[in-house]
Design a protein around this motif. Structure first.
Motif, PDB file in Angstrom:
ATOM      1  N   GLY A  60       0.768  -1.237   0.000  1.00 21.20           N
ATOM      2  CA  GLY A  60       0.000   0.000   0.000  1.00 21.20           C
ATOM      3  C   GLY A  60       0.791   1.274   0.000  1.00 21.20           C
ATOM      4  N   LEU A  61       2.127   1.202  -0.114  1.00 13.56           N
ATOM      5  CA  LEU A  61       2.965   2.388  -0.053  1.00 13.56           C
ATOM      6  C   LEU A  61       4.099   2.314  -1.069  1.00 13.56           C
ATOM      7  CD1 LEU A  61       3.570   2.746   3.801  1.00 13.56           C
ATOM      8  CD2 LEU A  61       2.067   4.204   2.432  1.00 13.56           C
ATOM      9  N   THR A  62       4.472   3.447  -1.621  1.00 12.37           N
ATOM     10  CA  THR A  62       5.727   3.556  -2.345  1.00 12.37           C
ATOM     11  C   THR A  62       6.084   5.034  -2.457  1.00 12.37           C
ATOM     12  OG1 THR A  62       6.998   2.744  -4.234  1.00 12.37           O
ATOM     13  CG2 THR A  62       4.852   3.717  -4.720  1.00 12.37           C
ATOM     14  N   ILE A  63       7.306   5.297  -2.874  1.00  6.72           N
ATOM     15  CA  ILE A  63       7.783   6.672  -3.034  1.00  6.72           C
ATOM     16  C   ILE A  63       8.561   6.780  -4.338  1.00  6.72           C
ATOM     17  CG2 ILE A  63       7.849   7.332  -0.589  1.00  6.72           C
ATOM     18  CD1 ILE A  63      10.730   6.479  -0.443  1.00  6.72           C
ATOM     19  N   LEU A  64       8.677   8.007  -4.808  1.00  6.86           N
ATOM     20  CA  LEU A  64       9.446   8.247  -6.040  1.00  6.86           C
ATOM     21  C   LEU A  64      10.061   9.637  -5.977  1.00  6.86           C
ATOM     22  CD1 LEU A  64       7.590  10.344  -7.869  1.00  6.86           C
ATOM     23  CD2 LEU A  64       6.358   8.281  -8.463  1.00  6.86           C
ATOM     24  N   GLY A  65      10.935   9.921  -6.943  1.00  8.01           N
ATOM     25  CA  GLY A  65      11.564  11.234  -7.010  1.00  8.01           C
ATOM     26  C   GLY A  65      12.417  11.533  -5.793  1.00  8.01           C
ATOM     27  N   ASP A  66      12.427  12.793  -5.362  1.00  9.30           N
ATOM     28  CA  ASP A  66      13.254  13.195  -4.227  1.00  9.30           C
ATOM     29  C   ASP A  66      12.905  12.441  -2.950  1.00  9.30           C
ATOM     30  OD1 ASP A  66      14.678  14.961  -5.754  1.00  9.30           O
ATOM     31  OD2 ASP A  66      13.736  16.774  -4.962  1.00  9.30           O
ATOM     32  N   ALA A  67      11.688  12.014  -2.815  1.00 13.76           N
ATOM     33  CA  ALA A  67      11.313  11.236  -1.636  1.00 13.76           C
ATOM     34  C   ALA A  67      12.099   9.936  -1.568  1.00 13.76           C
ATOM     35  CB  ALA A  67       9.812  10.941  -1.650  1.00 13.76           C
ATOM     36  N   ALA A  68      12.481   9.405  -2.745  1.00 13.89           N
ATOM     37  CA  ALA A  68      13.172   8.115  -2.812  1.00 13.89           C
ATOM     38  C   ALA A  68      14.670   8.237  -3.013  1.00 13.89           C
ATOM     39  CB  ALA A  68      12.594   7.284  -3.960  1.00 13.89           C
ATOM     40  N   HIS A  69      15.130   9.329  -3.637  1.00 13.90           N
ATOM     41  CA  HIS A  69      16.561   9.429  -3.947  1.00 13.90           C
ATOM     42  C   HIS A  69      17.007  10.888  -3.997  1.00 13.90           C
ATOM     43  CE1 HIS A  69      14.725   9.952  -7.889  1.00 13.90           C
ATOM     44  NE2 HIS A  69      14.302   8.698  -7.870  1.00 13.90           N
ATOM     45  N   LEU A  70      16.757  11.618  -2.941  1.00 10.39           N
ATOM     46  CA  LEU A  70      17.156  13.025  -2.876  1.00 10.39           C
ATOM     47  C   LEU A  70      18.651  13.164  -3.102  1.00 10.39           C
ATOM     48  CD1 LEU A  70      16.448  16.006  -2.196  1.00 10.39           C
ATOM     49  CD2 LEU A  70      16.933  15.422   0.197  1.00 10.39           C
ATOM     50  N   MET A  71      19.021  14.065  -4.024  1.00 11.83           N
ATOM     51  CA  MET A  71      20.434  14.295  -4.315  1.00 11.83           C
ATOM     52  C   MET A  71      20.630  15.767  -4.654  1.00 11.83           C
ATOM     53  SD  MET A  71      20.604  12.410  -8.075  1.00 11.83           S
ATOM     54  CE  MET A  71      19.392  11.147  -7.628  1.00 11.83           C
ATOM     55  N   THR A  72      21.867  16.184  -4.713  1.00 11.83           N
ATOM     56  CA  THR A  72      22.192  17.558  -5.087  1.00 11.83           C
ATOM     57  C   THR A  72      22.085  17.715  -6.610  1.00 11.83           C
ATOM     58  OG1 THR A  72      24.544  17.020  -5.203  1.00 11.83           O
ATOM     59  CG2 THR A  72      23.703  17.831  -3.080  1.00 11.83           C
ATOM     60  N   PRO A  73      22.162  18.946  -7.141  1.00 12.69           N
ATOM     61  CA  PRO A  73      21.934  19.144  -8.577  1.00 12.69           C
ATOM     62  C   PRO A  73      23.151  18.929  -9.466  1.00 12.69           C
ATOM     63  CG  PRO A  73      22.184  21.261  -7.492  1.00 12.69           C
ATOM     64  CD  PRO A  73      22.221  20.222  -6.404  1.00 12.69           C
ATOM     65  N   PHE A  74      24.217  18.308  -8.972  1.00 11.28           N
ATOM     66  CA  PHE A  74      25.482  18.319  -9.703  1.00 11.28           C
ATOM     67  C   PHE A  74      25.614  17.254 -10.791  1.00 11.28           C
ATOM     68  CE2 PHE A  74      26.324  20.396  -5.618  1.00 11.28           C
ATOM     69  CZ  PHE A  74      26.701  21.638  -6.103  1.00 11.28           C
ATOM     70  N   ALA A  75      24.507  16.615 -11.139  1.00 15.79           N
ATOM     71  CA  ALA A  75      24.502  15.766 -12.339  1.00 15.79           C
ATOM     72  C   ALA A  75      23.230  15.984 -13.145  1.00 15.79           C
ATOM     73  CB  ALA A  75      24.649  14.294 -11.971  1.00 15.79           C
ATOM     74  N   GLY A  76      22.346  16.845 -12.663  1.00 17.79           N
ATOM     75  CA  GLY A  76      21.118  17.148 -13.391  1.00 17.79           C
ATOM     76  C   GLY A  76      20.190  15.962 -13.530  1.00 17.79           C
ATOM     77  N   GLU A  77      20.166  15.091 -12.506  1.00 17.35           N
ATOM     78  CA  GLU A  77      19.409  13.850 -12.625  1.00 17.35           C
ATOM     79  C   GLU A  77      18.090  13.832 -11.844  1.00 17.35           C
ATOM     80  OE1 GLU A  77      19.810  11.404 -14.535  1.00 17.35           O
ATOM     81  OE2 GLU A  77      21.887  11.518 -15.236  1.00 17.35           O
ATOM     82  N   GLY A  78      17.884  14.753 -10.918  1.00 16.46           N
ATOM     83  CA  GLY A  78      16.751  14.651 -10.007  1.00 16.46           C
ATOM     84  C   GLY A  78      15.403  14.547 -10.698  1.00 16.46           C
ATOM     85  N   VAL A  79      15.050  15.533 -11.519  1.00 18.14           N
ATOM     86  CA  VAL A  79      13.758  15.516 -12.202  1.00 18.14           C
ATOM     87  C   VAL A  79      13.686  14.381 -13.218  1.00 18.14           C
ATOM     88  CG1 VAL A  79      12.299  16.790 -13.823  1.00 18.14           C
ATOM     89  CG2 VAL A  79      13.237  17.939 -11.812  1.00 18.14           C
ATOM     90  N   ASN A  80      14.788  14.115 -13.909  1.00 21.51           N
ATOM     91  CA  ASN A  80      14.798  13.020 -14.879  1.00 21.51           C
ATOM     92  C   ASN A  80      14.474  11.685 -14.227  1.00 21.51           C
ATOM     93  OD1 ASN A  80      15.782  13.955 -17.705  1.00 21.51           O
ATOM     94  ND2 ASN A  80      17.098  15.074 -16.285  1.00 21.51           N
ATOM     95  N   LEU A  81      15.078  11.433 -13.083  1.00 23.56           N
ATOM     96  CA  LEU A  81      14.791  10.179 -12.379  1.00 23.56           C
ATOM     97  C   LEU A  81      13.348  10.134 -11.903  1.00 23.56           C
ATOM     98  CD1 LEU A  81      17.975   9.450 -10.229  1.00 23.56           C
ATOM     99  CD2 LEU A  81      17.283   8.398 -12.380  1.00 23.56           C
ATOM    100  N   ALA A  82      12.844  11.257 -11.398  1.00 21.77           N
ATOM    101  CA  ALA A  82      11.462  11.294 -10.928  1.00 21.77           C
ATOM    102  C   ALA A  82      10.487  10.939 -12.046  1.00 21.77           C
ATOM    103  CB  ALA A  82      11.141  12.674 -10.360  1.00 21.77           C
TER     104      ALA A  82
END
Length: 410
Positions: A305-327
């Protein structure tokens, strides 16, 4: 847990109307799977959305293809935004990649434009603005469902769902039900500023930054100028400092002159005058914040009944430009899992489908979290940006033509 089919429609809640939550909502909408998306912000225009970002072929762009929005995105994407210059505090160029004509196929788009594209693709009634999740708890029936307590302007209420998706960012309220791990300070603090009407008021800065991004790093500090779609330049002033430095240093960051004076006279006093212009000409709306991250190997034990995605699952800094792409990639994969568990022809339990989704997501996110951390370390070394450029050249040599390196670089 019993198999779930279309004879018993799932009740799905998506918490958070960021890119990940919106892509998931769009894909569920296309699959005719009902959902409710709850967002604490009162409206789509209530908050500044930040600068621009590049969408990658294997993740963000792929998700837009799946969502049927790729052609619309291409109309607002800026291939010239891929241009990049990397220098040190004296303005000495270590790398210059300009006029690429979209060679890397990672065009930039302003966050507000991407969000608008996704919002416009959804029926208005599916998004519940001004709904803040106060708490979430397992249902008393012990059936894998969860009770979500929502706070609105009209009061509070509770809804019960078969699946709650935490797309609610760095300080997710869904994550604690899966793991006790909290984000930790990344060592980097940042001032987010902006220079509007830069072409007419500050042509030298406009020329310096160009149509893409200008990065200058030295002495564990950085100035990053990023062209946005409206012609303005967003500047990020970054420093490797202790976690409480922003509070302890004694500067009122809401005071424009106090902020500029401190940065120019203390932190960046020996940087070139040209680069200091990124600070001098910043507009008054300055936001100060520390960067947080989750451990690069962060994971959790799946729960029904639960899961997470995006920053909730893999919060990182912006130094590879991956945050939104992964989400966005997370949302695409999760939608497939939900559709599979909701199809009469599939005898797939929702919990099993979610576990498989999480397994795939964590493998991908761990790789990108490690890459992001390595980049942070390279950018904030005392001799930066020399080693970062060397690593970048090696990567480009393996995957495509190397960037132009100015003459005299050693």
């Amino acid at each position: 847990m019993a198999s779930t089919t279309t004879s018993t429609p799932l009740r799905i809640a998506i918490i958070g109307a960021g890119p990940g939550g919106l892509v998931l909502a769009r894909l569920l909408h296309l699959a005719n799977i009902p959902f409710a998306l709850y967002e604490a912000e009162p409206s789509r225009t209530s908050r500044e959305q930040g600068g621009s970002l590049d969408l990658h072929e294997e993740s963000g762009q792929l998700a837009l293809h799946a969502a049927g929005l790729y052609s619309e995105w291409k109309k607002i994407a800026r291939s010239e935004g891929e241009d990049m210059r990397v220098a040190d505090k004296h303005g000495k160029l270590f790398m210059e990649e300009v006029d690429t004509q979209g060679r890397n196929n990672r065009p930039e788009v302003d966050r507000i434009q991407l969000r608008g594209l996704l919002l416009d693709s959804l029926p208005e009634e599916t998004i519940h603005w001004g709904h803040k999740m106060r708490s979430i708890s397992p249902s008393s029936d012990d059936d894998g469902k969860h009770d979500v307590h929502l706070e609105t302007a009209a009061g509070t209420r509770m809804e019960t769902f078969d699946l709650v998706v935490g797309a609610d960012g760095a300080w997710s309220k869904v994550r604690p039900l899966l793991s006790g791990t909290k984000p930790h300070y990344s060592t980097i603090s940042c001032l987010d500023t902006r220079i509007r009407s830069v072409d007419t008021l500050h042509p030298a800065i406009s020329k310096l930054v160009g149509q893409g991004t200008y990065l200058a790093f030295s002495d564990r500090k950085g100035l990053v100028g990023q062209r946005n779609g409206d012609g303005s330049i967003r500047t990020y002033i970054m420093l490797q400092k202790p976690e409480t430095w922003l509070k302890d240093v004694g500067v009122d960051w809401s005071d424009e002159m106090a902020t500029k004076n401190y940065m120019l006279e203390e932190e960046f006093k020996d940087w070139s005058e040209e680069l200091k212009g990124l600070i001098t000409h910043a507009n008054p709306d300055i936001a100060a914040r520390p960067f947080y991250m989750l451990p690069t190997d962060f994971s959790w034990t799946s729960k029904p009944g639960l899961t997470i995605l995006g920053d909730a699952a893999h919060l990182m800094t912006p130094f590879a430009g991956e945050g939104v792409n992964l989400a966005m990639a997370d949302a695409m994969d999760l939608s497939k899992a939900i559709v599979k568990a909701s199809t009469e022809s599939e005898d797939t339990q929702l919990f099993d489908a979610i576990k498989e989704f999480e397994k795939t997501m964590l493998v991908r996110s761990h790789e990108k979290m490690e890459e992001t951390w390595r980049n942070l370390e390279l950018f904030f070394k005392p001799d930066a940006p020399k080693e970062f450029v060397q690593v970048f050249e090696e990567m480009m040599a393996a995957h495509g033509p190397p960037p132009e390196v100015p003459k005299g670089y050693s």
